[in-house]
Design an enzyme around this catalytic site. Structure first.
Site, mmCIF file in Angstrom:
data_model
loop_
_atom_site.group_PDB
_atom_site.id
_atom_site.type_symbol
_atom_site.label_atom_id
_atom_site.label_comp_id
_atom_site.label_asym_id
_atom_site.label_seq_id
_atom_site.Cartn_x
_atom_site.Cartn_y
_atom_site.Cartn_z
ATOM 1 N N GLY A 199 44.331 -28.784 10.682
ATOM 2 C CA GLY A 199 44.329 -30.149 11.201
ATOM 3 C C GLY A 199 44.079 -30.253 12.686
ATOM 4 O O GLY A 199 44.414 -31.271 13.299
ATOM 5 N N LEU B 157 41.188 -29.802 16.061
ATOM 6 C CA LEU B 157 39.970 -30.560 16.374
ATOM 7 C C LEU B 157 38.829 -30.264 15.415
ATOM 8 O O LEU B 157 38.105 -31.171 15.003
ATOM 9 C CB LEU B 157 39.541 -30.257 17.813
ATOM 10 C CG LEU B 157 40.419 -30.848 18.912
ATOM 11 C CD1 LEU B 157 39.900 -30.441 20.284
ATOM 12 C CD2 LEU B 157 40.484 -32.371 18.801
ATOM 13 N N ALA B 158 38.637 -28.988 15.052
ATOM 14 C CA ALA B 158 37.537 -28.647 14.146
ATOM 15 C C ALA B 158 37.766 -29.279 12.776
ATOM 16 O O ALA B 158 36.846 -29.854 12.171
ATOM 17 C CB ALA B 158 37.402 -27.132 14.028
ATOM 18 N N HIS C 202 43.554 -14.103 28.588
ATOM 19 C CA HIS C 202 43.453 -15.135 29.622
ATOM 20 C C HIS C 202 44.050 -14.592 30.918
ATOM 21 O O HIS C 202 45.104 -13.967 30.901
ATOM 22 C CB HIS C 202 44.196 -16.406 29.203
ATOM 23 C CG HIS C 202 43.815 -17.612 29.995
ATOM 24 N ND1 HIS C 202 44.236 -17.796 31.301
ATOM 25 C CD2 HIS C 202 43.050 -18.688 29.686
ATOM 26 C CE1 HIS C 202 43.742 -18.949 31.746
ATOM 27 N NE2 HIS C 202 43.023 -19.507 30.781
ATOM 28 N N ARG D 230 36.476 -15.097 32.315
ATOM 29 C CA ARG D 230 37.862 -14.737 32.042
ATOM 30 C C ARG D 230 38.063 -13.237 31.861
ATOM 31 O O ARG D 230 39.081 -12.684 32.292
ATOM 32 C CB ARG D 230 38.357 -15.484 30.799
ATOM 33 C CG ARG D 230 38.547 -16.959 31.066
ATOM 34 C CD ARG D 230 38.989 -17.700 29.828
ATOM 35 N NE ARG D 230 39.271 -19.092 30.171
ATOM 36 C CZ ARG D 230 39.651 -20.005 29.289
ATOM 37 N NH1 ARG D 230 39.801 -19.669 28.023
ATOM 38 N NH2 ARG D 230 39.889 -21.241 29.674
ATOM 39 N N HIS E 207 44.879 -14.652 24.439
ATOM 40 C CA HIS E 207 44.676 -16.104 24.427
ATOM 41 C C HIS E 207 43.783 -16.593 23.292
ATOM 42 O O HIS E 207 43.993 -17.684 22.758
ATOM 43 C CB HIS E 207 44.066 -16.518 25.766
ATOM 44 C CG HIS E 207 43.802 -17.987 25.918
ATOM 45 N ND1 HIS E 207 44.798 -18.937 25.843
ATOM 46 C CD2 HIS E 207 42.651 -18.676 26.144
ATOM 47 C CE1 HIS E 207 44.278 -20.146 26.016
ATOM 48 N NE2 HIS E 207 42.975 -20.013 26.190
#
Length: 645
Positions: A12, A14-15, A237, A298, A372
């Site tokens: 659930g 964004l994708a 990260h 990064r 990350h």
């Protein structure tokens, strides 16, 4: 309207929400599954922003430059046609979000504001303070709720994905899932399925990821025959707050707004950090690369900080360096008031102040790298149409190797190559989700020609998953799954973390085999059938161990260094032999691999445009002969030289 079909979307974030929205708009019924309430999906934790070459600052930015930065950042391991599609769609996606009501920061003229992020010299990142992920997630959830009200979307929150269901021809025709309250296991038929379940940072223990980010859904699909692409590519990260339970992200947006990484030239300097004069500070990133400075990609910044601390040059000799924004305040000669700084960064600064008990505007933050993101994930396809552009009407787009099964977001591998540029994650969730929906719509056009599977297929899938659950629930071995997870995290961080040595990776192989055996012998004292937490956790650990075996074997077999995969035995990037995707195939005895050449339709591989790479960093910080001393042999191969730009 075409005949309504049923599509399952697992995840659930964004994708998943973008895929759901687009399918519902097209008239189809979507069953949306999420372990947690949709608005608690891990996308909510994204802080920094979303990339798009809108070029409102007149810097000459373009979709092509965005594409080029992404390919360079990924060290040329990304297939180029999907990345070009992503870069071209980015401005339209940002404007779509703006129309949905996302409260993006604005300039004094009322235009969208953009900040710089790592790996680019342009102001390309739209942002909503430092809570961009939350604002995007809430906006998309509102759109999905509209379709939920019209009965085109049905949410199953608090349900855990247990596996796909395949018919006799190998086509995906649904899923099995478990209600984490009642512990009921059910099968859900569907004409197509999309996996959008995010990353796997929990494998490494103290990551910046949420505790739900076990990667279990990807592992389950992998065990059911889905190819796992580039599993060895794990992003560290550069800036996080180490904690006893997890690491808290300090967004790249802090550096995008002018934050500087430094450590005292005398690591034992006892002065208050704000009182240490400039001459006594080592701005290590700026010294290594004066052009990109603190906004190197990064993998490079993480590696610099790691090497500084490994040398014993961190603050007081510890594994920490300063991330400093104090110079941005007007009281210290900067351009901003406290309110202006908070307008841009308050969400992330609040996190630091809450967990560290210090005001980050008045005192430099203390940070260290943490796991990350995973660039690797389920292998997905695409199809080129005119010249090298994607054919957006192809059912192959975002499709796994299992017909009817699609993937989008961090759980798939295709956009980031060997290293993800900051603020591309939210974008690829949205463009990937959009493209997955288009691929499914093309696939569904032929659905009427396929015979519907019998109910026996679903009954058997439920029996199989129920048997697994019962067996685990009644297990009375002597192992503790929580202790096994702690061992797994220790093995993966120390043997397959920020840099890698072949002998350590081979040692990890043996340790993982041992863990895979021991996880079958757990003592799960909770045999209840209401909100049982022991079985789902033990099941997740089992799936994490299997996924870890693919990650480690991918690192063993990739005999080069590229992006986030720095292997001291072979510190050179080797395009002649390794410009290819590693494709892991599950076997009970361990993964096997095939290899897919990278599509370089637009630009040929070349040296990254940064002045340094990991090989140079080791020599400058740890010593010219450090690699040879550590590995006991001369490094194999010549590095791809750093660009003179």
């Amino acid at each position: 309207m075409a005949t309504q079909r049923t599509v399952v979307v697992v995840g659930g974030g964004l994708a998943g929400l973008m895929t759901t929205m687009k399918l519902a708009e097209a008239g189809h019924k979507v069953l949306l599954f999420s372990v947690v309430p949709v608005k608690r999906s891990h996308s909510v934790c994204a802080q920094g922003g979303i990339n798009g070459a809108v070029n409102l600052r007149g810097e000459g930015d373009s979709a092509y430059l965005h594409f080029e930065d992404t390919i360079t950042g990924g060290d040329f391991l990304n297939h180029q046609p999907p990345v070009m599609r992503m870069a071209e769609r980015a401005p339209a996606i940002i404007f779509l979000l703006d129309r949905m009501g996302v409260p993006f920061n604005r300039t004094n003229e009322g235009l969208l504001d953009f900040r710089r992020f790592g790996g680019t010299l342009k102001h390309r990142t739209a942002y909503a303070g430092a809570t961009t992920g939350q604002q995007l997630l809430y906006a998309l959830d509102e759109q999905v709720r509209r379709w939920e009200d019209q009965n085109r979307v049905q949410k199953y929150e608090g349900w855990e994905f247990l596996g796909i269901v395949k018919d006799g021809s190998g086509r995906c025709v649904g899923i099995t899932a478990q209600n984490l309250r009642t512990m009921e296991i059910r099968a859900f038929p569907a004409d197509a399925v999309t996996i959008a379940t995010g990353g796997n940072g929990v494998i490494f223990g103290k990551s910046t990821n949420s505790i739900i980010n076990t990667g279990a859904a990807v592992s389950i699909c992998y065990q059911q025959g889905v190819i796992y692409g580039n599993p060895e590519m794990i992003q560290i990260h550069p800036t996080a707050i180490p904690g006893e339970d997890k690491c808290r992200l300090i967004s790249e947006s802090v550096r995008g707004e002018g934050g500087r990484v430094w450590t005292p030239r005398d690591p034992m300097d006892g002065r208050n950090p704000v009182d240490i004069p400039e001459a006594d500070r080592w701005y290590v990133c700026e010294e290594m690369d004066p052009v990109y400075g603190n906004l190197l990609s990064r993998d490079i910044v993480s590696f610099i900080i790691y090497c500084v601390c490994r040398k014993g040059l961190g603050i007081k000799g510890k594994e920490q360096v300063y991330l400093d924004i104090t110079q941005l305040h007007k009281d210290r000669g900067g351009p901003y008031t406290r309110d202006q700084i908070n307008d841009k960064l308050e969400g992330v600064l609040e996190i630091y102040e809450k967990f560290m008990g210090e005001d980050p505007i008045a005192n430099p933050m203390r940070i260290y790298p943490a796991v990350h993101y995973t660039m690797g994930g389920l292998w997905v396809d695409y199809e080129k149409g005119h010249e090298t552009a994607l054919d957006i009407d192809s059912p192959r787009n975002q499709s796994t190797n299992i017909p009817g099964l699609y993937a989008a977001g961090e759980c798939e591998y295709q956009y980031h190559g060997a290293n993800r540029l900051g603020a591309n994650a939210l974008l690829t969730c949205l463009t990937g989700g959009e493209l997955a929906a288009q691929g499914i719509l093309a696939y569904l056009k032929d659905a009427h020609e396929k015979e519907a599977p019998s109910s026996a297929v679903f009954d058997e899938a439920v029996r199989e998953r129920s048997s697994e659950y019962t067996q685990m629930k009644t297990s009375r071995g002597k192992e503790n799954p929580y202790a096994l997870h702690a061992e797994l995290a220790d093995v993966m961080w120390n043997n397959c973390g920020i840099w890698r040595v072949q002998k350590d990776l081979v040692a990890a192989r043996g340790k993982l085999a041992d863990l895979a055996d021991r996880i079958q012998k757990c003592d799960l004292v909770d045999n209840s059938d209401w909100a049982n937490q022991a079985v789902p956790f033990a099941r997740a650990v089992k799936n994490m161990v299997i996924q870890s075996q693919a990650i480690v074997e991918g690192a063993i077999i990739r005999d080069e260094s590229r992006g986030a995969h720095f292997k001291m035995d072979t510190p050179a990037r080797d395009d002649a032999n390794w410009l290819k995707t590693t494709q892991a195939h599950y076997q009970e005895s361990g993964p096997t691999f095939t290899f897919e050449p990278v599509d370089c339709s637009y630009i040929a591989p070349r040296a990254r445009k940064y002045k340094i790479n990991q090989n140079i960093i080791v020599k400058k910080i740890l010593g010219e002969d450090f690699l040879e001393k550590i590995t006991g042999q001369a490094a194999k191969g010549e590095p791809v030289s750093a660009s003179p730009e």
